[in-house]
Design a protein around this motif. Structure first.
Motif, PDB file in Angstrom:
ATOM      1  N   GLY A 295       0.804  -1.216   0.000  1.00 46.25           N
ATOM      2  CA  GLY A 295       0.000   0.000   0.000  1.00 46.25           C
ATOM      3  C   GLY A 295       0.834   1.260   0.000  1.00 46.25           C
ATOM      4  O   GLY A 295       0.288   2.355   0.176  1.00 46.25           O
ATOM      5  N   ASP A 296       2.175   1.099  -0.180  1.00 47.75           N
ATOM      6  CA  ASP A 296       3.111   2.231  -0.109  1.00 47.75           C
ATOM      7  C   ASP A 296       2.938   2.999   1.201  1.00 47.75           C
ATOM      8  O   ASP A 296       3.066   4.232   1.242  1.00 47.75           O
ATOM      9  N   ARG A 297       2.662   2.261   2.272  1.00 48.70           N
ATOM     10  CA  ARG A 297       2.452   2.876   3.582  1.00 48.70           C
ATOM     11  C   ARG A 297       3.350   2.228   4.621  1.00 48.70           C
ATOM     12  O   ARG A 297       3.393   1.009   4.745  1.00 48.70           O
ATOM     13  N   GLU A 298       4.046   3.073   5.373  1.00 48.45           N
ATOM     14  CA  GLU A 298       4.964   2.560   6.380  1.00 48.45           C
ATOM     15  C   GLU A 298       4.229   1.937   7.564  1.00 48.45           C
ATOM     16  O   GLU A 298       4.718   1.003   8.192  1.00 48.45           O
ATOM     17  N   ASN A 299       3.047   2.436   7.871  1.00 49.78           N
ATOM     18  CA  ASN A 299       2.291   1.933   9.026  1.00 49.78           C
ATOM     19  C   ASN A 299       1.160   1.011   8.592  1.00 49.78           C
ATOM     20  O   ASN A 299       0.083   1.006   9.186  1.00 49.78           O
ATOM     21  N   ASN A 300       1.406   0.215   7.549  1.00 49.93           N
ATOM     22  CA  ASN A 300       0.329  -0.626   7.011  1.00 49.93           C
ATOM     23  C   ASN A 300      -0.116  -1.721   7.979  1.00 49.93           C
ATOM     24  O   ASN A 300      -1.205  -2.269   7.840  1.00 49.93           O
ATOM     25  N   PHE A 301       0.722  -2.042   8.978  1.00 49.38           N
ATOM     26  CA  PHE A 301       0.325  -3.087   9.932  1.00 49.38           C
ATOM     27  C   PHE A 301      -0.912  -2.681  10.734  1.00 49.38           C
ATOM     28  O   PHE A 301      -1.711  -3.531  11.131  1.00 49.38           O
ATOM     29  N   SER A 302      -1.093  -1.395  10.977  1.00 53.35           N
ATOM     30  CA  SER A 302      -2.240  -0.944  11.758  1.00 53.35           C
ATOM     31  C   SER A 302      -3.553  -1.264  11.063  1.00 53.35           C
ATOM     32  O   SER A 302      -4.574  -1.497  11.729  1.00 53.35           O
ATOM     33  N   THR A 303      -3.556  -1.293   9.740  1.00 53.20           N
ATOM     34  CA  THR A 303      -4.767  -1.655   8.988  1.00 53.20           C
ATOM     35  C   THR A 303      -4.843  -3.154   8.739  1.00 53.20           C
ATOM     36  O   THR A 303      -5.860  -3.790   9.005  1.00 53.20           O
ATOM     37  N   ILE A 304      -3.766  -3.729   8.232  1.00 59.26           N
ATOM     38  CA  ILE A 304      -3.768  -5.157   7.895  1.00 59.26           C
ATOM     39  C   ILE A 304      -3.930  -6.025   9.134  1.00 59.26           C
ATOM     40  O   ILE A 304      -4.616  -7.051   9.103  1.00 59.26           O
ATOM     41  N   GLY A 305      -3.335  -5.589  10.248  1.00 56.80           N
ATOM     42  CA  GLY A 305      -3.410  -6.373  11.475  1.00 56.80           C
ATOM     43  C   GLY A 305      -4.705  -6.197  12.242  1.00 56.80           C
ATOM     44  O   GLY A 305      -4.898  -6.829  13.282  1.00 56.80           O
TER      45      GLY A 305
ATOM     46  N   ARG B 185       5.251 -10.521   2.372  1.00 56.74           N
ATOM     47  CA  ARG B 185       5.816 -11.033   3.615  1.00 56.74           C
ATOM     48  C   ARG B 185       5.674  -9.979   4.716  1.00 56.74           C
ATOM     49  O   ARG B 185       5.429  -8.806   4.457  1.00 56.74           O
ATOM     50  N   ARG B 186       5.840 -10.431   5.942  1.00 56.04           N
ATOM     51  CA  ARG B 186       5.804  -9.533   7.098  1.00 56.04           C
ATOM     52  C   ARG B 186       7.217  -9.389   7.646  1.00 56.04           C
ATOM     53  O   ARG B 186       7.868 -10.383   7.967  1.00 56.04           O
ATOM     54  N   GLU B 187       7.685  -8.149   7.744  1.00 57.47           N
ATOM     55  CA  GLU B 187       9.016  -7.874   8.263  1.00 57.47           C
ATOM     56  C   GLU B 187       8.903  -7.396   9.705  1.00 57.47           C
ATOM     57  O   GLU B 187       8.131  -6.484  10.016  1.00 57.47           O
ATOM     58  N   THR B 188       9.653  -8.026  10.587  1.00 61.86           N
ATOM     59  CA  THR B 188       9.610  -7.692  12.015  1.00 61.86           C
ATOM     60  C   THR B 188      10.082  -6.267  12.248  1.00 61.86           C
ATOM     61  O   THR B 188      10.968  -5.762  11.545  1.00 61.86           O
ATOM     62  N   ALA B 189       9.489  -5.597  13.225  1.00 60.58           N
ATOM     63  CA  ALA B 189       9.843  -4.212  13.548  1.00 60.58           C
ATOM     64  C   ALA B 189      11.329  -4.102  13.891  1.00 60.58           C
ATOM     65  O   ALA B 189      11.881  -4.927  14.607  1.00 60.58           O
ATOM     66  N   LYS B 190      11.966  -3.064  13.352  1.00 60.62           N
ATOM     67  CA  LYS B 190      13.385  -2.822  13.640  1.00 60.62           C
ATOM     68  C   LYS B 190      13.679  -1.333  13.487  1.00 60.62           C
ATOM     69  O   LYS B 190      12.835  -0.553  13.028  1.00 60.62           O
ATOM     70  N   ASP B 191      14.885  -0.947  13.877  1.00 53.92           N
ATOM     71  CA  ASP B 191      15.325   0.451  13.785  1.00 53.92           C
ATOM     72  C   ASP B 191      14.368   1.383  14.523  1.00 53.92           C
ATOM     73  O   ASP B 191      14.043   2.477  14.051  1.00 53.92           O
ATOM     74  N   GLY B 192      13.865   0.950  15.688  1.00 53.25           N
ATOM     75  CA  GLY B 192      13.025   1.800  16.504  1.00 53.25           C
ATOM     76  C   GLY B 192      11.561   1.833  16.119  1.00 53.25           C
ATOM     77  O   GLY B 192      10.766   2.529  16.758  1.00 53.25           O
ATOM     78  N   ALA B 193      11.185   1.084  15.070  1.00 52.68           N
ATOM     79  CA  ALA B 193       9.777   1.061  14.645  1.00 52.68           C
ATOM     80  C   ALA B 193       8.932   0.352  15.699  1.00 52.68           C
ATOM     81  O   ALA B 193       9.381  -0.580  16.364  1.00 52.68           O
ATOM     82  N   LYS B 194       7.675   0.812  15.856  1.00 57.31           N
ATOM     83  CA  LYS B 194       6.786   0.236  16.866  1.00 57.31           C
ATOM     84  C   LYS B 194       6.078  -1.019  16.379  1.00 57.31           C
ATOM     85  O   LYS B 194       5.701  -1.868  17.185  1.00 57.31           O
ATOM     86  N   ASN B 195       5.864  -1.125  15.083  1.00 61.42           N
ATOM     87  CA  ASN B 195       5.113  -2.253  14.539  1.00 61.42           C
ATOM     88  C   ASN B 195       5.870  -2.911  13.402  1.00 61.42           C
ATOM     89  O   ASN B 195       6.768  -2.311  12.784  1.00 61.42           O
ATOM     90  N   SER B 196       5.473  -4.143  13.112  1.00 63.91           N
ATOM     91  CA  SER B 196       5.976  -4.808  11.914  1.00 63.91           C
ATOM     92  C   SER B 196       5.455  -4.083  10.686  1.00 63.91           C
ATOM     93  O   SER B 196       4.575  -3.210  10.774  1.00 63.91           O
ATOM     94  N   VAL B 197       5.958  -4.470   9.524  1.00 63.42           N
ATOM     95  CA  VAL B 197       5.508  -3.852   8.280  1.00 63.42           C
ATOM     96  C   VAL B 197       5.367  -4.944   7.224  1.00 63.42           C
ATOM     97  O   VAL B 197       6.138  -5.906   7.193  1.00 63.42           O
ATOM     98  N   TYR B 198       4.357  -4.821   6.383  1.00 63.61           N
ATOM     99  CA  TYR B 198       4.149  -5.765   5.292  1.00 63.61           C
ATOM    100  C   TYR B 198       4.763  -5.199   4.018  1.00 63.61           C
ATOM    101  O   TYR B 198       4.555  -4.026   3.674  1.00 63.61           O
ATOM    102  N   THR B 199       5.506  -6.048   3.317  1.00 70.94           N
ATOM    103  CA  THR B 199       6.134  -5.658   2.053  1.00 70.94           C
ATOM    104  C   THR B 199       5.870  -6.729   1.006  1.00 70.94           C
ATOM    105  O   THR B 199       5.431  -7.839   1.333  1.00 70.94           O
ATOM    106  N   TYR B 200       6.126  -6.400  -0.246  1.00 71.22           N
ATOM    107  CA  TYR B 200       5.984  -7.389  -1.313  1.00 71.22           C
ATOM    108  C   TYR B 200       7.153  -7.275  -2.286  1.00 71.22           C
ATOM    109  O   TYR B 200       7.761  -6.205  -2.438  1.00 71.22           O
ATOM    110  N   LEU B 201       7.459  -8.386  -2.916  1.00 74.37           N
ATOM    111  CA  LEU B 201       8.603  -8.462  -3.820  1.00 74.37           C
ATOM    112  C   LEU B 201       8.344  -7.624  -5.066  1.00 74.37           C
ATOM    113  O   LEU B 201       7.409  -7.892  -5.825  1.00 74.37           O
ATOM    114  N   ALA B 202       9.191  -6.608  -5.265  1.00 74.90           N
ATOM    115  CA  ALA B 202       9.074  -5.722  -6.431  1.00 74.90           C
ATOM    116  C   ALA B 202      10.479  -5.291  -6.837  1.00 74.90           C
ATOM    117  O   ALA B 202      10.895  -4.145  -6.617  1.00 74.90           O
TER     118      ALA B 202
END
Length: 658
Positions: A40-50, A224-241
């Protein structure tokens, strides 16, 4: 075969997360963050998808619904019809009738799977398939469809988007919020992996004048789901592109390739053998199926869970069990037609005579229809688990109340709790009412006034349902007779007692045998005439369309005069000769209307009508705004498409104190 096509097929045939990771590592993609684009080109997409469905079967249902939508969209656009134009069908059933059944818009018989022959259901079901592969504990699920498909360039705006209004203005599809399909991700293994493969239907592209540099190519990606890192509060969903990611990290395009056809659909218990030239395929790796991970087609398997979530899907789906189970050739695939359709097909031997009822409701000005099913003893577990009341829109379950509702003091049907199932069709309610009644995730109710009013009317209808009360007593008597038959007969006990006591023998002078106190007078069935059952009971045999519908003990046309207590329900009984499911069926269903003639400006009250075996009991909640002595005149209308004239009954009600 190109490298990208081979990679796509390798991912399709993989059945574990480890296999997927190994394949992507070998291709050089797994450990390159720049090749993975934000969903979704959104950094906080976990809040919606989760924050989607709370149960895996509800989330999976959204995927199936999306496949049905894609089929209807394909049929519409391939004919050159813009789906948001006035030429497009105005409802799902209209689209099915016009595009799939080849019948005129408004033909309910053509627009419902319920009325199709088995061969028609089977043919259409093979255009949307669901295959279960992999292990028995952590299976994979692949859903494929011959729908519109998407070009690789359009996938970021469709499959891989969030909150886009892709279907918002299309009246003949179910999906509206552009996020329900992401709910399944959280139930996919540990890393939430999902494969997406798609190609645009070329007839659609031509008819709609579409063109882009990838319109005739297959596109594919892995989410895929990438675990939160670099101070991020939530995981993030990404796709192969990875295409172009070297120059624009995290902004690349999905992989694509040329191929005339791909083996994406199953045959028998073998997955990925039937070739298609366009459409989509989504694979959910290691899907969470705890509680229903057994053979998909068995009673406690995936099929029964999906049919409870899709009471009457717009289109049938072919379900395939492709794991290592034994069985004959026909035991690995079947057609999913929905719980409502299957119950009607298998009513004999499963459902008590006279059921299901169809009961019109009016809640806060919103019309709905309830169907009350009563299973014969020990038959309910074949068709449902813990559901008691199921709420649907266009055949899809949007929420459910557990069967404990029947044991509430306000219902008093605990003896039938394991046999009752109520479905409430909310397809015709307004958008605002739908938003107030259901969560956007479409798997639970909101705690709102309309929900409270609906439950209140439903509880009252169940408590006072004459057919349910009769059956409750019948079950009680049968249970008592069974207990007596399993113990020593009373007659034997008395005989032995009298033998051992001459004084008691002189005291009692036994005559005729004591009659059985548990014989009941049961009235069963469905329409107008009484027929002998051969057991002394009367069977109600209803007519498909009423020849009369009028107040009990009154001539048709007479105005009914009666009192009602302010702030309580007023009950009015009608007599008729129509079948019990008259108000909820696919062919020429009945319609019931209540109109307040005097005084004007009064909102339509909440009510429920329960027709059963020739008597339709109307329960109307009379608001407290009336004063003692006030009069209200109501008109009750019953009609259907075959009646020359509707049945109209008028009542004048006078307010009295409680």
């Amino acid at each position: 075969m190109s490298t990208h096509e081979q990679l796509c097929l390798n991912l399709l045939r993989a059945d574990t997360e480890e296999e997927v990771i190994a394949i992507l590592k070998a291709a050089g993609y797994w450990e390159k963050p720049e090749c993975w684009r934000l969903f979704g080109d959104r950094e906080n997409n976990f809040s919606t998808i989760g924050n989607q469905q709370s149960r895996p079967e509800a989330a999976l249902t959204e995927k199936v619904v999306n496949a049905i939508d894609a089929r209807l969209m394909c049929e519409c656009m391939s004919r050159g019809i813009d789906p948001v134009s006035e030429k497009a069908p105005g409802a799902i059933k209209d689209a099915v009738a016009q595009f799939i059944a080849g019948m005129s818009v408004g033909s309910y018989a053509g627009g419902s799977v319920h009325d199709w022959a088995d061969l028609k259901r089977r043919e259409e079901s093979k255009k949307i398939t669901l295959a279960v592969t992999g292990s028995k504990k952590r299976p994979c699920i692949t859903i494929s469809d011959l729908g519109e498909g998407q070009s690789p360039s359009k996938m970021p705006q469709t499959f891989l988007s969030i909150d886009k209004s892709n279907k918002l203005r299309i009246p003949f599809v179910q999906g509206k919020f552009n996020m329900g399909g992401t709910g399944a991700l959280q139930f996919c293994g540990h890393l939430n992996l999902q494969l997406i493969i798609s190609r645009r239907n070329q007839a659609v592209a031509k008819a709609m004048g579409e063109s882009d540099d990838s319109i005739d190519k297959w596109g594919f990606t892995i989410v895929r789901r990438e675990t939160a890192k670099d101070g991020a509060k939530n995981s993030v969903y990404t796709y192969l592109a990875p295409m172009g990611a070297d120059h624009s990290p995290r902004q690349g395009e999905v992989l694509r390739f040329d191929a005339e056809r791909l083996p994406l659909m199953p045959d028998g218990n073998t997955p990925y053998v039937r070739e298609i030239t366009s459409g989509s395929s989504l694979k959910l790796y290691e899907y969470d199926m705890k509680g229903f991970s057994s053979h998909a087609l068995m009673r406690d398997g995936l099929l029964s869970r999906l049919e409870a979530m899709l009471l009457e899907p717009a289109l049938p789906i072919r379900v395939y069990e492709c794991r290592d189970y034994r069985g004959h050739a026909g035991s690995f695939e079947t057609t999913l037609v929905g719980l409502s359709v299957r119950l009607d097909d298998n009513r004999e031997g499963n459902i008590e005579d006279g059921f299901p009822d169809s009961d019109p409701l009016m809640i806060a000005g919103e019309g709905m229809t309830a169907r009350i099913y009563v299973f014969k003893a020990d038959r309910a577990k074949t068709y449902r688990t813990n559901e008691g009341v199921i709420f649907t829109i266009n055949g899809q379950t949007h929420a459910a109340i557990p069967k404990t509702i029947f044991s509430r003091n306000s219902v008093k049907m605990s003896r039938l709790a394991d046999s009752l199932l109520v479905t409430i069709d909310c397809s015709d309610i307004s958008v605002r009412a739908r938003e107030d009644l259901f969560m956007n995730s479409r798997d639970r109710l909101r705690n709102t006034e309309i929900r409270k009013a609906l439950e209140d009317e439903l509880e009252n209808a169940l408590k006072n349902h004459e057919g349910l009360k009769e059956l409750r007593e019948k079950r009680y008597h049968e249970e008592m007779e069974a207990r007596l038959s399993q113990s020593r007969p009373l007659e034997e006990v008395l005989k032995n007692l009298l033998k051992s006591s001459p004084s008691l023998l002189n005291l009692f002078r036994l005559g005729t045998r004591i009659p059985n106190p548990f014989k009941t007078d049961t009235t069963q069935g469905g329409t107008g005439e009484k027929e002998e059952t051969g057991k002394g009971d009367k069977l109600f045999v209803g007519k498909l369309h009423p020849t009369f519908f009028q107040f009990v003990k009154a001539k048709y046309g007479e105005i009914l005069h009666r009192d009602f207590e302010i702030g309580r329900r007023c009950r009015i009984n009608f007599q008729t000769d129509v079948v019990n499911d008259y108000f909820k069926r696919t062919e020429s269903p009945g319609r019931f209307h209540v109109e307040i003639l005097e005084p004007t400006g009064i909102e339509e009250p909440n009510y429920v009508l329960t027709p059963h075996n020739g008597v339709a009991s109307l329960s109307i909640f009379m608001p407290e705004e009336f004063a003692v002595g006030d009069k209200i005149t109501m008109e009750f209308t019953v009609e259907d498409d075959t009646l020359v004239e509707p049945f109209v009954n008028v009542a004048t009600l006078t307010a009295i104190p409680q």
